[in-house]
Design a protein around this motif. Structure first.
Motif, short mmCIF file in Angstrom:
data_model
loop_
_atom_site.label_atom_id
_atom_site.label_comp_id
_atom_site.label_asym_id
_atom_site.label_seq_id
_atom_site.Cartn_x
_atom_site.Cartn_y
_atom_site.Cartn_z
N ARG A 268 0.83 -1.21 0.00
CA ARG A 268 0.00 0.00 0.00
C ARG A 268 0.86 1.26 0.00
O ARG A 268 0.62 2.18 -0.78
CB ARG A 268 -0.92 0.00 1.23
CG ARG A 268 -1.73 1.29 1.39
CD ARG A 268 -2.68 1.21 2.57
NE ARG A 268 -1.99 1.02 3.83
CZ ARG A 268 -2.60 0.85 5.00
NH1 ARG A 268 -3.93 0.81 5.05
NH2 ARG A 268 -1.90 0.68 6.11
N PRO A 278 -6.00 5.52 -3.76
CA PRO A 278 -6.40 4.70 -2.61
C PRO A 278 -7.85 4.25 -2.75
O PRO A 278 -8.65 4.88 -3.41
CB PRO A 278 -6.23 5.65 -1.43
CG PRO A 278 -6.41 7.02 -2.01
CD PRO A 278 -5.86 6.93 -3.41
N PHE A 283 -6.21 1.05 0.96
CA PHE A 283 -5.53 0.03 0.17
C PHE A 283 -5.87 0.24 -1.30
O PHE A 283 -7.05 0.34 -1.66
CB PHE A 283 -5.95 -1.38 0.60
CG PHE A 283 -5.32 -1.83 1.89
CD1 PHE A 283 -4.02 -2.31 1.90
CD2 PHE A 283 -6.00 -1.75 3.09
CE1 PHE A 283 -3.42 -2.71 3.09
CE2 PHE A 283 -5.43 -2.14 4.28
CZ PHE A 283 -4.13 -2.63 4.27
N THR A 287 -4.01 -4.23 -4.57
CA THR A 287 -3.60 -5.02 -3.39
C THR A 287 -4.04 -6.47 -3.52
O THR A 287 -3.26 -7.39 -3.27
CB THR A 287 -4.18 -4.41 -2.10
OG1 THR A 287 -3.75 -3.06 -1.99
CG2 THR A 287 -3.70 -5.19 -0.89
#
Length: 452
Positions: A268, A278, A283, A287
């Protein structure tokens, strides 16, 4: 494209002779660097060595590129780095070079032994990031593995090549359970990735939890909490590449990964610095794919090769088992073991919450008779948990419900069974489970009275 480099820096680069490629730092925010001058030479994932003004060489990895500008994330502190520093393209050192001499050692993300000894490099470079084995060529899960723990031998079996998550908050016995698995599971080599651990815990895990006998077959790849996110992420990839090295030799490998959460947090920080947007709990969208790419590399190997049986620990903040990382990880593993704080606080270890845990190797991993016994044990545990509130409140009268009476009678022995060790293998564990259920005394109000 017109360069924004100062004329003096351009002149220095033009006078450079030799095969090395150079760039210049044009901006830094303390976490990452902007570098120009490497267009046409550098690629995403390449490594640079930045020569800082205070005489240090800082290793930097390119994580994003935009025209002639590359964004680099450092493996160590950028204190002392400034605009105008020279960056040298360094294609060496990108792969892991494991060998048999790594067994018994604690190793940093770059393959150096932390005890100061010089380790030889293996003959086969292992890429840190690559695709998982061909899904059509992989073997299925192998036989059940004895673990030395009754609950994992029976209710939550681990098969050869299985990938299991260990979900736990802080201070509930996660490291101790990982050490018991490392000592108890039969394997040729154990590879342990300690990602983001406190420095003192690394040595404590080796000396107190794993012990000298456990270290004889173990390689530990460690990146402590004070290291950069890039170093933590590299340590995770080196651990996986080391497991793959021994798997490709035909060996059975046990991979213990502590923790997948810290790996996700490192990704992250790097992704956000590279400009990715984001999403949930900050995250970035990449991810899940990043975690899945790493996890998929473990598991059964292709025919003629060994397997990587993996246990990935997942830290659940505030014991919230539905937080984003835990939620996304559950779907890509072959089962999960949940450690519950309330169980740990009453002194039962391992603090496994059997009702919330599952092994996806069942029912195939057990015989019909064993599956019947496992279903009976889970039914008793569920009946006890469903009735626990009214019993504690004094609202239940013994004899009102035969099923609850039986659950209250048997549950203390089942609870003790979950904490029991099994030195004699899986058959012995099933025998203990059978005795806990069918050898328990009937018709006693002792358990109900104790609860109330």
């Amino acid at each position: 494209m017109k360069s924004s480099l100062a004329p003096a820096k351009l002149e220095k680069l033009l006078k450079t002779v030799g095969p090395k490629r150079y760039g210049v730092v044009t901006a830094t925010d303390g976490l990452s660097l902007k570098i120009e001058g490497l267009s046409g030479y550098a690629a995403l994932g390449d490594t640079l060595i930045v020569e800082t003004g205070d005489g240090r060489d800082v290793r930097v990895k390119i994580v994003a590129m935009d025209g002639d500008k590359a964004t680099g994330f450092a493996f160590s502190s950028l204190v002392g780095a400034s605009v105008g520093d020279i960056a040298v393209l360094d294609r060496a050192g990108g792969d892991a070079m494991p060998c048999d001499e790594w067994i018994g050692k604690i190793i940093d993300p770059f393959g150096n032994a932390l005890d100061g000894t010089i380790l030889p490099e293996g003959a086969t470079p292992m890429p840190l990031e690559h695709a998982a084995p061909n899904a059509a060529l992989r073997k299925t899960l192998g036989e059940r593995l004895p673990t030395g723990l009754c609950v994992l031998d029976t209710l939550l079996p681990i098969c050869r090549g299985q990938r299991v998550g260990l979900f736990a908050g802080s201070g509930v016995g996660k490291s101790t359970l990982l050490g018991e698995i490392a000592r108890g599971v039969e394997c040729d080599v154990a590879v342990i990735g300690m990602i983001g651990e406190r420095g003192r815990e690394v040595r404590a895990f080796v000396e107190e939890t794993l012990g000298p006998e456990g270290m004889k077959k173990t390689v530990i790849i460690a990146s402590t909490a004070d290291e950069s996110p890039l170093a933590k992420k590299r340590a995770a990839h080196v651990a996986m590449a080391t497991a793959e090295y021994f798997r490709d030799q035909g060996k059975q490998v046990l991979l213990l990964f502590d923790s997948l959460t810290r790996y996700a947090e490192a990704h992250r920080e790097i992704a956000l610095s590279a400009g990715e947007a984001p999403s949930l709990h900050a995250f970035p969208p990449s991810t899940f794919r990043t975690i899945a790419s790493l996890v998929e590399r473990s598991g059964p190997g292709e025919e003629g090769r060994g397997d990587i049986t993996a246990v990935f620990s997942v830290l659940v903040a505030g014991s919230d088992h539905d937080e984003p990382v835990a939620d996304m990880i559950r779907g890509i593993l072959d089962g999960h073991i949940v450690l519950e704080r309330a169980i740990a606080e009453r002194g039962r270890f391992p603090a496994v919450d059997v009702s919330r845990s599952v092994s996806r190797s069942l029912p195939r991993a057990a015989s019909e008779e064993e599956n019947l016994l496992l279903r009976e044990a889970r039914a008793i545990m569920r009946a006890y948990e469903d009735s626990e509130t009214i019993v504690r409140a004094g609202l239940y009268a013994h004899g009102a419900d035969p099923q609850i009476d039986r659950a209250l009678d048997i549950w203390p022995k089942l609870d003790a069974f979950v904490a029991d060790k099994s030195a004699d293998g899986i058959a012995s564990s099933f025998e203990k489970l059978h005795q806990a259920i069918h050898g328990a005394r009937r018709g006693s109000a002792t358990s109900a009275n104790a609860l109330s």
